[in-house]
Design a protein around this motif. Structure first.
Motif, PDB file in Angstrom:
ATOM      1  N   GLN A  63       1.303   1.932  10.584  1.00  0.00           N
ATOM      2  CA  GLN A  63       1.948   3.119  10.021  1.00  0.00           C
ATOM      3  C   GLN A  63       2.381   2.831   8.581  1.00  0.00           C
ATOM      4  N   LEU A  64       2.016   3.751   7.715  1.00  0.00           N
ATOM      5  CA  LEU A  64       2.371   3.645   6.296  1.00  0.00           C
ATOM      6  C   LEU A  64       3.435   4.694   5.994  1.00  0.00           C
ATOM      7  N   TYR A  65       4.542   4.269   5.376  1.00  0.00           N
ATOM      8  CA  TYR A  65       5.689   5.143   5.086  1.00  0.00           C
ATOM      9  C   TYR A  65       5.696   5.487   3.590  1.00  0.00           C
ATOM     10  N   ALA A  89       0.825  -1.214   0.000  1.00  0.00           N
ATOM     11  CA  ALA A  89       0.000   0.000   0.000  1.00  0.00           C
ATOM     12  C   ALA A  89       0.851   1.252   0.000  1.00  0.00           C
ATOM     13  N   ALA A  90       2.108   1.170   0.325  1.00  0.00           N
ATOM     14  CA  ALA A  90       2.979   2.349   0.386  1.00  0.00           C
ATOM     15  C   ALA A  90       4.404   1.880   0.164  1.00  0.00           C
ATOM     16  N   ASP A  91       5.363   2.821   0.366  1.00  0.00           N
ATOM     17  CA  ASP A  91       6.764   2.436   0.228  1.00  0.00           C
ATOM     18  C   ASP A  91       7.210   1.518   1.350  1.00  0.00           C
ATOM     19  N   GLY A  92       6.458   1.485   2.407  1.00  0.00           N
ATOM     20  CA  GLY A  92       6.773   0.605   3.531  1.00  0.00           C
ATOM     21  C   GLY A  92       5.672   0.687   4.570  1.00  0.00           C
ATOM     22  N   ALA A  93       5.583  -0.316   5.417  1.00  0.00           N
ATOM     23  CA  ALA A  93       4.553  -0.338   6.469  1.00  0.00           C
ATOM     24  C   ALA A  93       5.146  -0.954   7.725  1.00  0.00           C
ATOM     25  N   ALA A  94       4.551  -0.597   8.849  1.00  0.00           N
ATOM     26  CA  ALA A  94       5.023  -1.136  10.134  1.00  0.00           C
ATOM     27  C   ALA A  94       3.892  -1.070  11.145  1.00  0.00           C
ATOM     28  N   ALA A  95       4.038  -1.788  12.230  1.00  0.00           N
ATOM     29  CA  ALA A  95       3.078  -1.753  13.354  1.00  0.00           C
ATOM     30  C   ALA A  95       3.845  -1.459  14.636  1.00  0.00           C
ATOM     31  N   TYR A  96       3.322  -0.513  15.405  1.00  0.00           N
ATOM     32  CA  TYR A  96       3.946  -0.098  16.662  1.00  0.00           C
ATOM     33  C   TYR A  96       2.933  -0.244  17.801  1.00  0.00           C
ATOM     34  N   ALA A  97       3.442  -0.496  18.991  1.00  0.00           N
ATOM     35  CA  ALA A  97       2.643  -0.386  20.216  1.00  0.00           C
ATOM     36  C   ALA A  97       2.902   0.986  20.834  1.00  0.00           C
ATOM     37  N   VAL A 109       4.829   9.750   7.328  1.00  0.00           N
ATOM     38  CA  VAL A 109       4.264   8.584   8.016  1.00  0.00           C
ATOM     39  C   VAL A 109       2.825   8.898   8.414  1.00  0.00           C
ATOM     40  N   ARG A 110       1.925   8.008   8.033  1.00  0.00           N
ATOM     41  CA  ARG A 110       0.524   8.114   8.459  1.00  0.00           C
ATOM     42  C   ARG A 110       0.206   6.945   9.394  1.00  0.00           C
ATOM     43  N   GLY A 111      -0.246   7.270  10.594  1.00  0.00           N
ATOM     44  CA  GLY A 111      -0.538   6.251  11.596  1.00  0.00           C
ATOM     45  C   GLY A 111      -2.030   6.148  11.879  1.00  0.00           C
TER      46      GLY A 111
END
Length: 924
Positions: free
Chosen positions: A118-120, A18-26, A100-102
């Motif tokens: 989060q989408l980078y 969906a983007a250049d990168g994605a991640a999940a944070y607590a 970054v969109r969270g």
């Protein structure tokens, strides 16, 4: 790791593309990385490594760290989306501008912290900043952190934000380290400055419009703990490494200088106050002096001294004042206390005032009490010690104080004034308790109160004392009363004494509370003794009332039971006039019931005469053989009816005659033997033995012992069984009968004869009663009995009906049964409530047309049985008429019967006509 990112491969694939990168944070304090897409890892140069290895705070460009924290932290706390642009450092430390969109996923990490997806997106990079620039920035940061002065980079505008702060600045704002600051601190300058200082600071910073502009200003900074410091700030507009214009501020602590300025202002105000002080009759003199230089600066007044020159010596004033003292001792004390050297030493020790009260002569020759007061301060410019000295006439004050102190000494152990606003207690009269606590003249009320409670109030009253002495409780009490009074026991010099505190408002302003404490130990002890006497009397009265109430209830039952037999048997006898045998049997039963009733009445009358002291003994001749034979005649018949083996034992003793009240003695023994028979089950034995005890003088003593193998007596009941109206339990009346007067009467009669009665018993092991009297036992005359017949009454037709009769007394059961059978009603009987319940439960539906229920029965009483019948799950359980037929005749008994589900309440002795009418009303 969140279950969402462990189990949903499709979702992870979607996010990765969906983007250049994605991640999940607590969103925990460390912003723990839970997952990162392969594309993000590759983008940052960490292919194949887990997210927690490269998605850390250290990968954010140092210059952007505060900005990112300012955006992300509030969004995480509110669990709402966010968007932020900043620079990420790749593995080779090259910065990469990203957006970054969270978005919160709705899941919780460790069941507590919200999880964000989060989408980078990589932004146009412009001119790349080389790794050397990043390293340069870090070196600059290290230099800044080494500086002792707080340094802040602020954004321009009306609401400046902190974009960077060095370690000294972090500590200035009240945080121990950078990590804690990034986690919890506010980045708005407005949160650290008072509103009036913020306005001046923003105004000063707004003057910076281009690079290199500078401005100086001062303000107060309030750190996270609430501590305020005065700071001087040097601000300059500079261009940061990022190219943005930011305000570079260096702060210096000027708290001491500011306080010195305030002290100078206070000094000038004091001077003004001194020069314009209101004149009063009490003021005798005042001066202003340079103590360090021993010179007078101004003399406003000196009523009883020769005129003083403003440029004169301060020492000379002290000398002349000392000469007016009433004694040489006072003169020496004044000189030592107020000499220039003494005042300078006092000020050097940190104290700023000194007061002395003494007696001195006035201009008219009288000697009066005065107070001299010196107030000291340091001149900021010269550093000299300056002083204002006042002298007041306090003679009337001291006289009034002496009178008051004497009165206080006589009445109060403590006197003080409590300021409601600041909760300070000023102590004007301290007692021994305050001396042990070593309290000051002015104390913090709540703090010292806790010390006082722990030190002096006895343990069991401490919590109550804390509640009573709370200021809120005192003010609540004073809303409705002029004074608020409490008393508690305190431990004073190893003794427990009672103290009373009285509090009242000093005046109508309700701002000050007068506090007093007095010793009321003597009065308290008298009141406690009186209270104990009254409580003992009340307890005895309540016990007597309860016992008599119980007695009346028992008497109602015991008297109505034989009366029911008498009335019923009389009615049956009247119906059996043509059958002499049947009539004779009914009359005999009437006679037995009448005799029992007469014995109850005799017991009541005997107890009444004993309690009133009107019972007298009648001496006569007593022959032991005839005496025991008469007892055996009465008791053997009772024993035979209960199938108990009864025997009396008479050893070889002189037959008599002995002198004494044989009738009263026989009454005692018959009562003891009758009790033994009554409480001994069939097959048991009862023995009455007579022995002559060793001579105690001229009069022989006889010992009569009644021993049984009955049910025994509990230790608890043995302690009260000789009291009037007492029985072992409420069930005893139903199972065995009795009024609870027999043993009380016996004990009183034996003691009236000069003897003594004792008992030994244990539950299940029988009992032994021993009577020792100085004379043999009496033979009571047999009571006369009268027979009363009821006139015949009309009998309603109850043919074809069936009644269930629950009655534990066989005679009462017979009367009721025969009265009902006389009208054609079939009757089934039950000896207690349990049997009645079982009989009704076994019967077919509608089998019984009526239930007649006695109340007091063994095993299960009538009330319990009626409630149980009403609860049965059968059609007629709720509709069958249940009539109470009991000797419980009070109105509350009727209410109890109705509450148990009974339709009516017939009180014994039951009149046949009333019985027939009541039944007929329910049979229609």
């Amino acid at each position: 790791m969140s279950d969402l990112f462990q189990t949903s491969e499709d979702l992870r694939s979607f996010l990765a593309n969906a983007a250049d990168g994605a991640a999940a944070y607590a969103a925990d304090p460390d912003f723990t990385a839970l997952w990162a897409s392969d594309s993000l890892a590759e983008l940052l140069g960490f292919s194949g490594q887990p997210a927690e290895r490269f998605l850390t705070r250290e990968r954010i460009h140092p210059n952007d760290l505060l900005w990112v924290a300012r955006v992300v932290r509030p969004a995480a706390e509110a669990r709402c989306p966010f968007s932020v642009e900043f620079r990420l450092l790749r593995a080779d430390n090259w910065p990469l501008r990203v957006k970054v969109r969270g978005v919160p996923t709705g899941e919780l990490y460790q069941n507590r912290w919200p999880v964000f997806c989060q989408l980078y997106t990589v932004l146009p990079q412009g001119e790349l900043v080389p790794e050397s620039a990043v390293e340069q920035y870090r070196q600059i940061q290290e230099v800044y952190d080494d500086q002792p002065c707080p340094l802040l980079w602020l954004s321009p505008g009306n609401d400046p934000e902190i974009r960077y702060v060095n370690l000294a600045g972090i500590r200035l704002l009240g945080y121990p380290d950078r990590d804690r600051f990034l986690r919890t601190a506010s980045f708005r300058l407005a949160d650290y400055l008072p509103p009036e200082d913020l306005a001046e600071a923003v105004s000063a910073l707004s003057s910076l419009t281009q690079a290199e502009d500078q401005v100086l200003f001062s303000c107060r900074i309030r750190d996270a703990a609430g501590t305020t410091r005065w700071m001087s700030a040097a601000a300059q507009m500079r261009r940061a490494l990022s190219g943005k214009l930011l305000i570079h501020c260096i702060f210096s602590d000027i708290t001491r200088q500011k306080l010195a300025e305030l002290d100078t202002l206070r000094r000038y105000q004091t001077e003004v106050d001194f020069l314009s002080a209101t004149q009063s009759e009490a003021l005798m003199g005042k001066l202003w002096a340079n103590i360090s230089r021993d010179t007078l600066l101004d003399v406003a007044e000196s009523r009883d001294l020769s005129p003083l020159e403003p440029s004169g010596s301060y020492t000379e004033v002290v000398r002349r004042t000392a000469a007016l003292c009433a004694s040489g001792e006072m003169a020496g004390q004044l000189t030592r206390a107020f000499s220039p050297a003494a005042l300078q030493a006092l000020f050097a020790s940190g104290q700023t005032s000194r007061t002395m009260e003494y007696r001195r002569r006035t201009a008219n020759g009288s000697i009066r009490w005065v107070r001299t007061y010196a107030k000291l301060y340091r001149d900021v410019e010269s550093g000299d010690t300056m002083g204002f000295v006042y002298t007041y006439d306090i003679d009337q004050e001291r006289t009034s104080a002496a009178i008051i102190n004497r009165l206080v000494d006589m009445e109060f152990g403590f006197l003080g004034l409590l300021n409601v606003k600041d909760r300070k207690l000023t102590c004007y009269r301290n007692g021994q308790l305050e001396a042990q606590l070593q309290v000051d003249h002015v104390i913090d009320y709540e703090e010292e109160l806790e010390r006082f409670v722990l030190r002096f109030i006895i343990d069991e009253q401490r919590e109550a004392a804390r509640r009573a002495f709370r200021l809120s409780a005192i003010r609540r009490g004073l809303r409705t009363d002029d004074s608020y009074n409490v008393s508690f026991s305190v431990l004073e010099n190893g003794q427990i004494r009672r103290k009373r505190w009285r509090m009242a408002y000093l005046d109508d302003t309700h701002t000050t509370i007068l506090f007093t404490r007095s010793d009321i130990t003597g009065l308290f002890r008298v009141q406690e003794r009186q209270k104990q006497v009254l409580q003992t009397a009340l307890d005895r009265a309540e016990q007597a009332s309860a016992a008599k109430s119980e007695f009346l209830s028992r008497m109602s039952h015991e008297i109505r039971t034989p009366m029911n037999a008498i009335i019923g048997m009389n009615a049956l006898a009247a119906q059996s006039l043509r059958d002499p045998a049947q009539a004779a049997a009914c009359i005999a039963k009437v006679d037995n019931s009448a005799r029992y009733l007469l014995s109850l009445i005799n017991d009541i009358l005997d107890m009444s005469r004993i309690e009133s002291g009107k019972l007298a003994l009648k001496e006569g001749d007593i022959y032991l053989s005839r005496f025991l034979r008469d007892i055996d005649t009465i008791c053997q018949e009772q024993a035979a009816e209960r199938k108990v083996d009864y025997r009396s034992e008479l050893p070889l003793l002189p037959d008599g005659p002995y002198r004494g009240d044989g009738m009263k003695l026989r009454q005692v023994l018959i009562n003891l033997v009758a009790n033994a028979i009554k409480f001994t089950p069939p097959g048991g034995s009862v023995r009455l033995s007579v022995r002559q005890e060793p001579s105690r003088g001229a009069v022989p003593w006889m010992r009569f012992t009644v021993t049984d193998t009955g049910i025994g007596i509990s230790p608890e009941f043995q302690r009260r069984m000789f009291r009037p109206f007492e029985q072992a339990d409420t069930g005893t009346t139903s199972a065995y009968g009795g009024t609870g007067l027999g043993l009380a009467i016996s004990k009183n009669l034996v003691e009236l004869m000069g003897g003594r009665i004792t008992a030994e018993s244990a539950p299940g092991k029988g009992s032994r009663f021993t009577v020792r009297v100085p004379l043999p036992l009496p033979e009571p005359p047999a009571p006369d009995a009268a027979v009363h017949l009821l006139p015949p009454s009309s009998l309603p037709d109850l043919a074809g009906r069936r009644c269930l009769l629950a009655e534990d007394h066989p005679l009462n059961a017979e009367i009721a049964r025969r009265l009902l059978e006389a009208r054609g009603m079939a009757v089934d009987t039950a000896a207690n409530g349990r049997e009645a319940l079982e009989a009704f439960s076994r019967s077919p539906t509608g089998f019984y047309d009526l239930v007649l229920m006695d109340i007091r029965m063994p095993v299960m009483d009538g009330l319990a049985a009626a409630r149980a019948i009403r609860r049965l799950e059968r059609p007629d359980a709720a509709s069958v008429p249940i009539l109470a037929m009991s000797a419980n005749a009070f109105e509350e008994d009727r209410e109890t019967s109705r509450a148990a589900g009974m339709n009516a309440h017939l009180a014994k002795p039951v009149e046949p006509a009333e019985l027939y009418d009541t039944i007929g009303a329910f049979m229609k």
